[in-house]
Write an enzyme that holds these catalytic residues in place. Structure first.
Site, PDB file in Angstrom:
ATOM      1  N   HIS A 195       1.012  -1.285   0.034  1.00  0.00           N
ATOM      2  CA  HIS A 195       0.081  -0.094  -0.056  1.00  0.00           C
ATOM      3  C   HIS A 195       0.763   1.270   0.089  1.00  0.00           C
ATOM      4  O   HIS A 195       1.917   1.087   0.725  1.00  0.00           O
ATOM      5  CB  HIS A 195      -1.026  -0.026   1.438  1.00  0.00           C
ATOM      6  N   ASP A 246       2.763  -4.429   7.917  1.00  0.00           N
ATOM      7  CA  ASP A 246       1.487  -3.509   7.800  1.00  0.00           C
ATOM      8  C   ASP A 246       0.525  -4.715   7.805  1.00  0.00           C
ATOM      9  O   ASP A 246      -0.022  -5.444   6.894  1.00  0.00           O
ATOM     10  CB  ASP A 246       1.722  -3.048   6.378  1.00  0.00           C
ATOM     11  N   GLN A 256      -4.993  -4.813   7.135  1.00  0.00           N
ATOM     12  CA  GLN A 256      -6.213  -5.704   6.709  1.00  0.00           C
ATOM     13  C   GLN A 256      -5.756  -7.118   7.387  1.00  0.00           C
ATOM     14  O   GLN A 256      -6.548  -7.996   6.726  1.00  0.00           O
ATOM     15  CB  GLN A 256      -5.783  -5.957   5.166  1.00  0.00           C
ATOM     16  N   LYS A 305     -10.583   0.448  10.891  1.00  0.00           N
ATOM     17  CA  LYS A 305     -10.880  -0.783   9.989  1.00  0.00           C
ATOM     18  C   LYS A 305     -11.151  -2.015  10.926  1.00  0.00           C
ATOM     19  O   LYS A 305     -11.524  -2.892  10.360  1.00  0.00           O
ATOM     20  CB  LYS A 305      -9.628  -1.178   9.136  1.00  0.00           C
ATOM     21  N   CYS A 318      -4.877   2.535  -3.419  1.00  0.00           N
ATOM     22  CA  CYS A 318      -3.621   2.930  -2.926  1.00  0.00           C
ATOM     23  C   CYS A 318      -2.534   1.765  -3.279  1.00  0.00           C
ATOM     24  O   CYS A 318      -1.331   1.670  -2.503  1.00  0.00           O
ATOM     25  CB  CYS A 318      -3.576   3.294  -1.432  1.00  0.00           C
TER      26      CYS A 318
END
Ligand code: 7TS
Length: 409
Positions: free
Chosen positions: A124, A201, A204, A227, A366
């Site tokens: 991302h 990261d 998600q 999120k 992104c």
């Protein structure tokens, strides 16, 4: 049964009752942001209504209540991701700020010509642009682990790319475009074999599955509250305590200091050293309420529900034979599908879906370099969460069919 009770959950999200053009909203843009349940909304209102005060310094009752709630929220988030404690749990604004914090507080001081940062081609922009620009500022080289045609990381290439010149590996745990789950534990081992840090990261992943940062052995791990049914403006940066101890602060000011003279200053204990100024207090407290909400469901159930919906969506969307889905097979992906319909531009598709009150994302999510690599300008993306149903996926497919008819003429 071991399934989550979707109808019960949906009662906590009044926004899902909204109607546009006579159609009840079908919210399938959860990889962008999730909706907020009543208990989390109430947590924010309760703070402002009953114990709003500044934290860390006040000795009056309200400040003590606010400080305890805000500080204990760190304990809850630390436990949720398997960290040792609040010392390893910095609250930031979001995943993007978490990446930038490490890039500037560590990278700017530690990287130089000859050093290398290894990313993946599916990163991302929050990671890719941050480390790319840091490479330009420090003279460090940035390299990319290739993504295979099936949407997986080329791990043989990764073994070759990560060398003794590598100082940081920054990779996404679950791709927000492909739905790929990356072998971050294996990548951590490779990075550590070369005395490199690894930044994962988890934007998600933390909302969607059980995460244990110590099992992964990540040096840094980032996620965003919005999120994971939390509010915007709050996110997390996990860092191993000894790593954060050695790092210089990122922002200077109040709350992050211990002693200040005209000549110099000393710093607060972790995590407060990295939380300068008045924090997003209500959001931090509400993030803890979001964790309570998710833990009440159970993260294994969350993961299973999402992945079953993604598999169903994959199978239904590909019935007509004119839909290309990017990333791994139906049974090996996180809770999202990015796709294109022959002859229908993703933006046109999302616009027609909106006429049916079906909310998806269209664009590059992104991950522009990844879209360039895939040879596409944009993709449509449907992403699922705890309050979505198969019936909603059927509505998605019907709306896609409507677009197909409209553009196929
Ligand atoms: C993998 C990944 N990393 C980082 C971020 C940045 O998170 P933020 O700092 O909270 O914005 C996102 C947000 N992804 C998306 C935001 O909108 N559509 C998306 O797919 C993401 O999916």
């Amino acid at each position: 049964s071991d399934a989550l009770d979707v109808e019960r959950i949906r009662e906590d999200f009044p926004i899902l009752q909204r109607e546009f053009n006579g159609n009840q909203v079908v919210y399938l843009d959860n990889a962008a942001t999730t909706q907020t349940p009543e208990p989390v909304i109430e947590s924010i209102s309760d703070y402002y209504r009953n114990y709003n005060a500044n934290v860390h310094r006040g000795i009056h009752q309200l400040s003590q209540e606010a400080s305890i709630a805000y500080e204990e929220a760190h304990d809850k988030l630390a436990e949720f991701i398997g960290a040792n404690g609040r010392e390893e749990m910095v609250f930031t604004k979001n995943t993007t700020e978490s990446e930038n914090l490490v890039a500037y507080a560590w990278g700017l001081n530690e990287l130089g010509p000859g050093d290398e940062v290894v990313l993946s081609e599916m990163e991302h922009h929050a990671s890719l642009v941050t480390w790319q620009q840091l490479g330009k500022k420090t003279g460090a080289d940035v390299k990319y682990i290739p993504v295979t045609d099936e949407g997986y990381l080329d791990m043989e290439a990764a073994e070759k790319l990560i060398t003794d010149d590598t100082k940081m590996v920054s990779v996404v745990h679950v791709s927000n475009t492909l739905g790929t789950t990356n072998p971050v534990g294996e990548l951590a081992d490779i990075a550590h074999d070369h005395d490199s840090y690894i930044f994962v990261d988890g934007a998600q992943a933390v909302p969607n599955r059980p995460v244990d940062v110590q099992a992964i052995d990540a040096d840094f791990y980032a996620f965003s509250g919005h999120k994971m049914v939390g509010p915007t403006g709050i996110g997390g940066l996990y860092g191993k305590e000894h790593v954060l101890e050695e790092m210089e602060p990122y922002l200077y000011g109040g709350d992050m200091i211990r002693k200040v003279t005209y000549d110099d200053s000393t710093w607060e204990d972790l995590p407060w050293k990295f939380e300068a100024g008045t924090p997003n207090i209500a959001q931090g407290i509400a993030l803890a309420a979001a964790v309570d909400y998710l833990e009440d469901i159970g993260m294994e159930r969350v993961q299973r529900h999402e992945e079953q919906l993604a598999e169903y969506a994959y199978d239904r969307l590909t019935e007509e034979g004119d839909v290309e889905i990017y990333g791994p097979p139906a049974d090996d992906r996180g809770g999202l599908v990015s796709f294109n319909v022959d002859g229908v531009h993703a933006h046109d598709l999302s616009s027609i879906l909106n006429d049916h009150a079906v909310a998806i994302r269209a664009g590059d999510h992104c991950t522009q370099p990844l879209h360039d690599k895939l040879g596409i300008a944009a993709s449509a993306r449907a992403s699922f969460y705890i309050y979505n149903t198969r019936e909603e996926i059927d509505k998605l497919v019907d709306a896609v069919d409507d677009a197909r008819q409209l553009f196929a003429q």
